[in-house]
Design a protein around this motif. Sequence first.
Motif, PDB file in Angstrom:
ATOM      1  N   MET A  33       0.800  -1.222   0.000  1.00 50.13           N
ATOM      2  CA  MET A  33       0.000   0.000   0.000  1.00 50.13           C
ATOM      3  C   MET A  33       0.836   1.276   0.000  1.00 50.13           C
ATOM      4  O   MET A  33       0.511   2.220  -0.733  1.00 50.13           O
ATOM      5  CB  MET A  33      -0.971  -0.005   1.192  1.00 50.13           C
ATOM      6  CG  MET A  33      -2.229   0.783   0.952  1.00 50.13           C
ATOM      7  SD  MET A  33      -3.133   0.138  -0.490  1.00 50.13           S
ATOM      8  CE  MET A  33      -4.573   1.197  -0.494  1.00 50.13           C
ATOM      9  N   PRO A  34       1.913   1.396   0.791  1.00 49.13           N
ATOM     10  CA  PRO A  34       2.721   2.618   0.715  1.00 49.13           C
ATOM     11  C   PRO A  34       3.258   2.882  -0.684  1.00 49.13           C
ATOM     12  O   PRO A  34       3.228   4.018  -1.168  1.00 49.13           O
ATOM     13  CB  PRO A  34       3.851   2.351   1.719  1.00 49.13           C
ATOM     14  CG  PRO A  34       3.269   1.396   2.695  1.00 49.13           C
ATOM     15  CD  PRO A  34       2.379   0.509   1.875  1.00 49.13           C
ATOM     16  N   ALA A  35       3.733   1.831  -1.354  1.00 53.42           N
ATOM     17  CA  ALA A  35       4.283   2.008  -2.697  1.00 53.42           C
ATOM     18  C   ALA A  35       3.194   2.385  -3.703  1.00 53.42           C
ATOM     19  O   ALA A  35       3.394   3.251  -4.567  1.00 53.42           O
ATOM     20  CB  ALA A  35       4.984   0.732  -3.151  1.00 53.42           C
ATOM     21  N   LEU A  36       2.026   1.759  -3.605  1.00 50.39           N
ATOM     22  CA  LEU A  36       0.948   2.032  -4.555  1.00 50.39           C
ATOM     23  C   LEU A  36       0.390   3.441  -4.385  1.00 50.39           C
ATOM     24  O   LEU A  36       0.156   4.152  -5.371  1.00 50.39           O
ATOM     25  CB  LEU A  36      -0.169   0.998  -4.391  1.00 50.39           C
ATOM     26  CG  LEU A  36       0.150  -0.421  -4.855  1.00 50.39           C
ATOM     27  CD1 LEU A  36      -0.987  -1.370  -4.516  1.00 50.39           C
ATOM     28  CD2 LEU A  36       0.427  -0.441  -6.351  1.00 50.39           C
ATOM     29  N   THR A  37       0.153   3.848  -3.141  1.00 51.81           N
ATOM     30  CA  THR A  37      -0.393   5.195  -2.915  1.00 51.81           C
ATOM     31  C   THR A  37       0.622   6.265  -3.301  1.00 51.81           C
ATOM     32  O   THR A  37       0.262   7.287  -3.890  1.00 51.81           O
ATOM     33  CB  THR A  37      -0.801   5.367  -1.446  1.00 51.81           C
ATOM     34  OG1 THR A  37       0.294   4.980  -0.588  1.00 51.81           O
ATOM     35  CG2 THR A  37      -2.011   4.522  -1.106  1.00 51.81           C
ATOM     36  N   ALA A  38       1.898   6.039  -2.979  1.00 56.92           N
ATOM     37  CA  ALA A  38       2.932   7.004  -3.357  1.00 56.92           C
ATOM     38  C   ALA A  38       3.056   7.097  -4.875  1.00 56.92           C
ATOM     39  O   ALA A  38       3.182   8.196  -5.433  1.00 56.92           O
ATOM     40  CB  ALA A  38       4.267   6.607  -2.729  1.00 56.92           C
ATOM     41  N   SER A  39       3.011   5.948  -5.547  1.00 58.85           N
ATOM     42  CA  SER A  39       3.106   5.940  -7.008  1.00 58.85           C
ATOM     43  C   SER A  39       1.919   6.654  -7.642  1.00 58.85           C
ATOM     44  O   SER A  39       2.079   7.426  -8.603  1.00 58.85           O
ATOM     45  CB  SER A  39       3.165   4.502  -7.533  1.00 58.85           C
ATOM     46  OG  SER A  39       4.331   3.850  -7.082  1.00 58.85           O
ATOM     47  N   MET A  40       0.721   6.417  -7.103  1.00 64.03           N
ATOM     48  CA  MET A  40      -0.469   7.072  -7.651  1.00 64.03           C
ATOM     49  C   MET A  40      -0.389   8.583  -7.477  1.00 64.03           C
ATOM     50  O   MET A  40      -0.713   9.351  -8.398  1.00 64.03           O
ATOM     51  CB  MET A  40      -1.723   6.534  -6.952  1.00 64.03           C
ATOM     52  CG  MET A  40      -3.023   7.010  -7.576  1.00 64.03           C
ATOM     53  SD  MET A  40      -3.305   6.372  -9.232  1.00 64.03           S
ATOM     54  CE  MET A  40      -3.688   4.665  -8.859  1.00 64.03           C
ATOM     55  N   ALA A  41       0.061   9.025  -6.305  1.00 64.14           N
ATOM     56  CA  ALA A  41       0.216  10.461  -6.065  1.00 64.14           C
ATOM     57  C   ALA A  41       1.237  11.060  -7.025  1.00 64.14           C
ATOM     58  O   ALA A  41       1.014  12.139  -7.600  1.00 64.14           O
ATOM     59  CB  ALA A  41       0.640  10.705  -4.615  1.00 64.14           C
ATOM     60  N   ALA A  42       2.349  10.356  -7.231  1.00 63.10           N
ATOM     61  CA  ALA A  42       3.402  10.859  -8.125  1.00 63.10           C
ATOM     62  C   ALA A  42       2.904  10.955  -9.566  1.00 63.10           C
ATOM     63  O   ALA A  42       3.215  11.918 -10.289  1.00 63.10           O
ATOM     64  CB  ALA A  42       4.632   9.968  -8.040  1.00 63.10           C
ATOM     65  N   ILE A  43       2.139   9.969 -10.010  1.00 62.22           N
ATOM     66  CA  ILE A  43       1.601   9.994 -11.378  1.00 62.22           C
ATOM     67  C   ILE A  43       0.676  11.189 -11.571  1.00 62.22           C
ATOM     68  O   ILE A  43       0.743  11.904 -12.583  1.00 62.22           O
ATOM     69  CB  ILE A  43       0.856   8.679 -11.684  1.00 62.22           C
ATOM     70  CG1 ILE A  43       1.853   7.521 -11.790  1.00 62.22           C
ATOM     71  CG2 ILE A  43       0.042   8.794 -12.973  1.00 62.22           C
ATOM     72  CD1 ILE A  43       1.199   6.162 -11.870  1.00 62.22           C
ATOM     73  N   LEU A  44      -0.175  11.455 -10.585  1.00 60.52           N
ATOM     74  CA  LEU A  44      -1.088  12.604 -10.680  1.00 60.52           C
ATOM     75  C   LEU A  44      -0.322  13.926 -10.640  1.00 60.52           C
ATOM     76  O   LEU A  44      -0.709  14.894 -11.305  1.00 60.52           O
ATOM     77  CB  LEU A  44      -2.114  12.551  -9.550  1.00 60.52           C
ATOM     78  CG  LEU A  44      -3.153  11.423  -9.660  1.00 60.52           C
ATOM     79  CD1 LEU A  44      -4.072  11.425  -8.448  1.00 60.52           C
ATOM     80  CD2 LEU A  44      -3.972  11.568 -10.940  1.00 60.52           C
ATOM     81  N   LEU A  45       0.778  13.974  -9.884  1.00 59.93           N
ATOM     82  CA  LEU A  45       1.595  15.186  -9.867  1.00 59.93           C
ATOM     83  C   LEU A  45       2.257  15.408 -11.223  1.00 59.93           C
ATOM     84  O   LEU A  45       2.366  16.545 -11.703  1.00 59.93           O
ATOM     85  CB  LEU A  45       2.660  15.089  -8.766  1.00 59.93           C
ATOM     86  CG  LEU A  45       2.158  15.137  -7.328  1.00 59.93           C
ATOM     87  CD1 LEU A  45       3.327  15.028  -6.347  1.00 59.93           C
ATOM     88  CD2 LEU A  45       1.373  16.405  -7.047  1.00 59.93           C
ATOM     89  N   LEU A  46       2.702  14.322 -11.858  1.00 59.85           N
ATOM     90  CA  LEU A  46       3.273  14.422 -13.203  1.00 59.85           C
ATOM     91  C   LEU A  46       2.239  14.950 -14.196  1.00 59.85           C
ATOM     92  O   LEU A  46       2.532  15.829 -15.022  1.00 59.85           O
ATOM     93  CB  LEU A  46       3.777  13.059 -13.663  1.00 59.85           C
ATOM     94  CG  LEU A  46       5.172  12.638 -13.202  1.00 59.85           C
ATOM     95  CD1 LEU A  46       5.451  11.196 -13.613  1.00 59.85           C
ATOM     96  CD2 LEU A  46       6.238  13.557 -13.786  1.00 59.85           C
TER      97      LEU A  46
END
Length: 413
Positions: A214-227
């Motif tokens: 979950m930490p990796a998935l939520t962080a990745s999702m946040a990063a994708i939206l920031l991109l």
Amino acid sequence: MSLYNLFRSSLFQIGFPLALAIQLCLSQEQIFTLLASYHELVNVVPYILFALVILLSQPFNQGSTGLVSLLMILSYYVIQNSLIVPLEDMNRVIFVLLATLLPINLLLIHALPDKRILSRFGITFSLFILLQLVWLSILMQNLSATDVNWLWQSFLKPLPTLSPSPLIIILLSFFITIFSALILLFRGHNSDQAVYITLLFTSVMFLSFNQALMPALTASMAAILLLISIINSSHELAFIDQLTEVPGRRSLEIEIKHLSGLYTIAMIDIDHFKHFNDTFGHRTGDEVLRLVAQLMNQNKGRGRIFRYGGEEFTIIFKGKNANQCMPYLNSLRTRVAEYDLKIRDHTSRPVMGVGLKAEMEKANNESVNITISIGVADSVSETIPENVMKAADKALYRAKNGGRNRVTNLRFA
């Protein structure tokens, strides 16, 4: 509302990430099963994505987004290297401190100026973040020989059926995220969207911390939206007119190159705009430009609107000839002419970031009416888009010479 305006609306910027977060929570078991063989790769992805956001934030002047990503990449490093599930002893203290400091620091970015991450201000805030990490490390060393289980059992007791996070942490994340969403709703800066996205997904991360990926998935999702946010912001700067919020000259040039088949081009000019500017000032002139763009956006006919430059606009109607577009253009001309524009006293009251119509309704000064002239041409007898545009411009010239406040179709002028 156009699709572009929908994507730019604060409600979409709040609702879309929220829908993704909810979907992630509902589908986590299926996602975990799908990614079970790629555990190590999934854990590395957030580092790559947040590093990319930081690199792009500098040339695209998205300093706040860069600072948000810096906070996230450092927090994710702490999670991956200092927190072991299930949480026990000192890991619990680190978890609580991280779950408290990260949302507070993210919320603080709302109040900070949007400076580049390598500016003096950006470097200062980065040092402030690193100072907190040093303090956290020193605190952990001093508490390493201390029994802190009583703190967890009394004030920070989790709710096992809901989450491994203490209730106070859940409430803190919830209220800070709600507050951030309200800031995004009423102010709507790009930096506000970056903070809201990160707060939302860190809340989900701390709520479901006991799930391995979950930490990796939520962080990745946040990063994708920031991109996506950075790319969208750079697109706006390049192709969207910042005053009227409609596509600008560069967008029009690209659109013209790809026109084919049946279409109509209308060139629109605000009558006596220079005199209006000289009489009432440039701020009032800006309000006129925003008003005309707003009324064009509300008009029917599904035409695509562009700001050509100065007081000129262009509308392209695809799949329609000039005669079919005349009712829509005459309706637009009438609505503009009948709109009572209240002249605000800008010397005593500055322009605020509220809706244009609301600003004008508050004014109690004199009102004036403006008019527009429109020239129309289609591709029925001319297939080269640049020539159709020149014909529409010629029709506009005839409308101006014919007395203004009129629509002139070149074929019948």
